[in-house]
Design an enzyme around this catalytic site. Structure first.
Site, PDB file in Angstrom:
ATOM      1  N   PHE A 144     -95.171  35.215  11.637  1.00 19.98           N
ATOM      2  CA  PHE A 144     -94.048  35.120  10.716  1.00 19.98           C
ATOM      3  C   PHE A 144     -94.237  33.830   9.899  1.00 19.98           C
ATOM      4  O   PHE A 144     -94.540  32.778  10.472  1.00 19.98           O
ATOM      5  CB  PHE A 144     -92.741  35.071  11.521  1.00 19.98           C
ATOM      6  CG  PHE A 144     -91.518  35.247  10.677  1.00 19.98           C
ATOM      7  CD1 PHE A 144     -91.096  36.509  10.294  1.00 19.98           C
ATOM      8  CD2 PHE A 144     -90.783  34.148  10.253  1.00 19.98           C
ATOM      9  CE1 PHE A 144     -89.969  36.663   9.502  1.00 19.98           C
ATOM     10  CE2 PHE A 144     -89.658  34.300   9.466  1.00 19.98           C
ATOM     11  CZ  PHE A 144     -89.247  35.568   9.091  1.00 19.98           C
ATOM     12  N   ASP A 227     -93.164  31.504  20.004  1.00 27.74           N
ATOM     13  CA  ASP A 227     -92.031  31.936  19.190  1.00 27.74           C
ATOM     14  C   ASP A 227     -91.588  33.280  19.752  1.00 27.74           C
ATOM     15  O   ASP A 227     -92.255  34.305  19.560  1.00 27.74           O
ATOM     16  CB  ASP A 227     -92.467  32.060  17.722  1.00 27.74           C
ATOM     17  CG  ASP A 227     -91.321  32.526  16.819  1.00 27.74           C
ATOM     18  OD1 ASP A 227     -90.340  33.091  17.347  1.00 27.74           O
ATOM     19  OD2 ASP A 227     -91.422  32.336  15.592  1.00 27.74           O
ATOM     20  N   TYR A 257     -79.862  36.150  16.790  1.00 29.18           N
ATOM     21  CA  TYR A 257     -79.211  37.200  15.980  1.00 29.18           C
ATOM     22  C   TYR A 257     -79.928  38.539  16.035  1.00 29.18           C
ATOM     23  O   TYR A 257     -79.492  39.485  15.414  1.00 29.18           O
ATOM     24  CB  TYR A 257     -79.061  36.742  14.528  1.00 29.18           C
ATOM     25  CG  TYR A 257     -80.280  36.121  13.884  1.00 29.18           C
ATOM     26  CD1 TYR A 257     -81.339  36.915  13.460  1.00 29.18           C
ATOM     27  CD2 TYR A 257     -80.362  34.744  13.695  1.00 29.18           C
ATOM     28  CE1 TYR A 257     -82.454  36.354  12.864  1.00 29.18           C
ATOM     29  CE2 TYR A 257     -81.481  34.171  13.095  1.00 29.18           C
ATOM     30  CZ  TYR A 257     -82.524  34.981  12.683  1.00 29.18           C
ATOM     31  OH  TYR A 257     -83.627  34.426  12.093  1.00 29.18           O
ATOM     32  N   LYS A 258     -81.045  38.617  16.766  1.00 28.29           N
ATOM     33  CA  LYS A 258     -81.767  39.887  16.866  1.00 28.29           C
ATOM     34  C   LYS A 258     -81.271  40.629  18.106  1.00 28.29           C
ATOM     35  O   LYS A 258     -80.161  41.132  18.130  1.00 28.29           O
ATOM     36  CB  LYS A 258     -83.271  39.645  16.871  1.00 28.29           C
ATOM     37  CG  LYS A 258     -83.777  38.961  15.599  1.00 28.29           C
ATOM     38  CD  LYS A 258     -85.277  38.692  15.703  1.00 28.29           C
ATOM     39  CE  LYS A 258     -85.793  37.882  14.521  1.00 28.29           C
ATOM     40  NZ  LYS A 258     -85.848  38.628  13.262  1.00 28.29           N
ATOM     41  N   ARG A 406     -90.227  49.546   9.927  1.00 28.49           N
ATOM     42  CA  ARG A 406     -89.939  49.099  11.302  1.00 28.49           C
ATOM     43  C   ARG A 406     -88.711  49.862  11.813  1.00 28.49           C
ATOM     44  O   ARG A 406     -87.659  49.881  11.155  1.00 28.49           O
ATOM     45  CB  ARG A 406     -89.645  47.604  11.347  1.00 28.49           C
ATOM     46  CG  ARG A 406     -90.834  46.745  10.978  1.00 28.49           C
ATOM     47  CD  ARG A 406     -90.610  45.286  11.344  1.00 28.49           C
ATOM     48  NE  ARG A 406     -89.384  44.724  10.806  1.00 28.49           N
ATOM     49  CZ  ARG A 406     -88.991  43.472  10.970  1.00 28.49           C
ATOM     50  NH1 ARG A 406     -89.726  42.659  11.712  1.00 28.49           N
ATOM     51  NH2 ARG A 406     -87.887  43.017  10.430  1.00 28.49           N
TER      52      ARG A 406
HETATM   53  C1  LIG Z   1     -90.917  35.505  14.613  1.00 28.16           C
HETATM   54  C2  LIG Z   1     -89.851  34.827  13.832  1.00 28.16           C
HETATM   55  N1  LIG Z   1     -89.772  33.478  13.844  1.00 28.16           N
HETATM   56  C3  LIG Z   1     -88.827  32.814  13.143  1.00 28.16           C
HETATM   57  C4  LIG Z   1     -87.905  33.513  12.379  1.00 28.16           C
HETATM   58  C5  LIG Z   1     -86.945  32.770  11.475  1.00 28.16           C
HETATM   59  O1  LIG Z   1     -86.035  32.076  12.115  1.00 28.16           O
HETATM   60  P1  LIG Z   1     -84.805  31.340  11.371  1.00 28.16           P
HETATM   61  O2  LIG Z   1     -84.694  31.869   9.965  1.00 28.16           O
HETATM   62  O3  LIG Z   1     -83.630  31.769  12.166  1.00 28.16           O
HETATM   63  O4  LIG Z   1     -85.090  29.911  11.406  1.00 28.16           O
HETATM   64  C6  LIG Z   1     -87.916  34.893  12.373  1.00 28.16           C
HETATM   65  C7  LIG Z   1     -86.906  35.639  11.598  1.00 28.16           C
HETATM   66  O5  LIG Z   1     -86.882  36.836  11.512  1.00 28.16           O
HETATM   67  C8  LIG Z   1     -88.924  35.568  13.101  1.00 28.16           C
HETATM   68  O6  LIG Z   1     -89.011  36.897  13.082  1.00 28.16           O
END
Ligand SMILES: Cc1ncc(COP(=O)(O)O)c(C=O)c1O
Length: 446
Positions: A144, A227, A257-258, A406
């Site tokens: 990501f 992560d 939030y997921k 997805r």
């Molecule tokens: C793997 C991963 N890491 C980090 C994040 C982003 O995190 P945030 O925007 O809450 O900082 C996401 C968001 O979808 C994600 O899928």
């Protein structure tokens, strides 16, 4: 609408039988499932539940009734709320209570933890031997994006060239990362200080082997961080026992939030193994100070001797309160049972894709349970238009370039019948070619 598929035996009645026998079926009643929709986007934003809203409303009431006194008089008190939520989440990530705290956002947590651990390594200005060659951080080319942005920024702040020091393991197939390639990269270079990998890849849904990656990192003298945004709440974890000798992963971050269903932008979570407690956080703030001296207002930071030290500013109560009620449902259902149902739902979905959708469709998610997270990547050359047509027909999925739809059957509120209907709707769309009426991909949140 047909309700059977004689060729494969995948009848709607079969889906309904599975729902009737589902031991977690009753949990759906807790959630606000949008009327008439098949909500398949819980890997992006989980749904609101009555329990999450109840703890949010309780905190709102406490604010109304107690005002400033809420920091101590609320129950649980707001002052220790990040730690309290950490205690609730610790079993979901397989860690000790002292190793988990709810704080900041995922991206901020990557900044502070990567920064913290870079500062412990030779070759960084604050490290034990600043004149040594700078350490590399090993990531992968399917990560990501925010992970790379944050790590690059942390390198820049230390005067280290990120183009040299951020090393990405390459995917062989554009979908997955082989753990063997992570091991090979560790063998090939002796400068890796931190291995930072996702638990689940956000696009293909591949689950990586945290145990194996931790063992490999430690064998080569590197730290292992993860992560876990796409796994906490859907997959059971053993962060505290990962590695060859159960020594535990070093650190991890995730969002709420997921699959934790705590609402848009809800406060994130982090884990730091207890052997690192006492290390100075890169982004220190008064909320990470030892709670017993925080209000003495000294100008020297005295970090908490727990993961709580990586909090920065005041706990955002209204973005954190839903985590309490939301986590209660996952804890009550049991993370092992949640995982079991998630795998059963994604098995069912994958089988339907194989049996009912044409050759233009393929599954980009690994089929082995041990390598699969909570969502399925359905690939199609016109994936974007298919995803738009699905949304217009009440099937809420998202699209990730170049060709991935997805589909996430989140286990606490998705029925087998919903999965069946998703496939039926895709069939209807491609049979009528209605997706071709949609514009090719533009911008915006999908
Ligand atoms: C793997 C991963 N890491 C980090 C994040 C982003 O995190 P945030 O925007 O809450 O900082 C996401 C968001 O979808 C994600 O899928």
């Amino acid at each position: 609408m047909s309700d059977t598929n004689a060729g494969t035996g995948h009848a709607l009645a079969d889906a309904r039988e599975r729902d009737a026998a589902d031991p977690l079926g009753e949990y759906r009643e807790h959630f606000s499932v949008p009327d008439g929709e098949r909500y398949m986007d819980g890997n992006s934003l989980g749904l609101a539940s009555d329990t999450a809203l109840a703890t949010l409303e309780r905190v709102v009431d406490e604010w109304r009734e107690l005002a400033i006194r809420g920091w101590e008089a609320a129950d649980p008190d707001w002052f220790h709320y990040g730690e309290h939520l950490g205690d609730l989440l610790a079993p979901l990530v397989g860690a000790r209570e002292s190793e988990v705290v709810v704080a900041n956002s995922t991206t901020v947590n990557i900044h502070t933890l990567i920064g913290t651990f870079l500062d412990t390594l030779p070759g960084t200005p604050a490290g034990p031997d600043p004149s040594a060659d700078p350490p590399a951080v090993l990531v992968n080319d399917l990560d990501f994006p925010t992970d790379h942005y944050a790590i690059r920024a942390q390198f820049r702040q230390r005067g280290i060239d990120p183009d040299e020091a951020l090393v990405a393991v390459e995917s062989r197939d554009g979908r997955t990362i082989e753990e063997a390639d992570i091991e090979a990269a560790l063998r090939e270079r002796d400068d890796v200080g931190i291995v930072f990998m996702p638990s689940v890849l956000y696009r293909s849904g591949q689950l990586l082997d945290i145990d194996r990656i931790t063992a490999a990192a430690h064998e080569h003298g590197a730290l292992a961080g993860f992560d876990c945004a796409h796994s906490v709440g859907a997959v059971d974890h053993a962060l505290g026992d990962a590695g060859a000798d159960d020594e535990g992963a070093d650190f991890a971050v995730w969002c709420s939030y997921k699959y934790l269903n705590a609402g848009p932008g809800a406060t994130a979570g982090l884990y730091v193994h207890e052997r690192h407690h006492g290390t100075t956080p890169a982004l220190a703030g008064w909320w990470g100070n030892d709670k017993s001296t925080q209000f003495e207002m000294r100008h020297t930071y005295e970090g908490a001797d727990t993961a709580g030290a990586w909090q920065i500013g005041t706990v955002p109560m209204l973005s954190s309160a839903p985590i309490e009620g939301a986590a209660e449902l996952v804890r009550e259902a049991g993370i092992e049972r949640v995982r079991e149902k998630s795998l059963a739902l994604t098995d069912y979905l994958i089988n339907l894709v194989d049996d009912r959708l044409g050759d233009d469709f393929s599954v980009g998610t690994p089929r082995e349970h041990a390598r699969r997270g909570g969502h399925v990547a359905i690939e199609h050359p016109e994936g974007y238009r298919v995803s738009e047509a699905l949304r217009d027909r009440g099937v809420v999925v998202d699209f990730r370039p170049p060709n991935v739809v997805r589909v996430c059957p989140a286990p606490l509120y998705t029925r087998y019948e919903d999965v069946w209907r998703v496939i039926e709707t895709i069939e209807e769309i491609v049979e009528s070619d209605v997706h071709l009426e949609y514009d090719p991909r533009g911008g915006g949140v999908t």
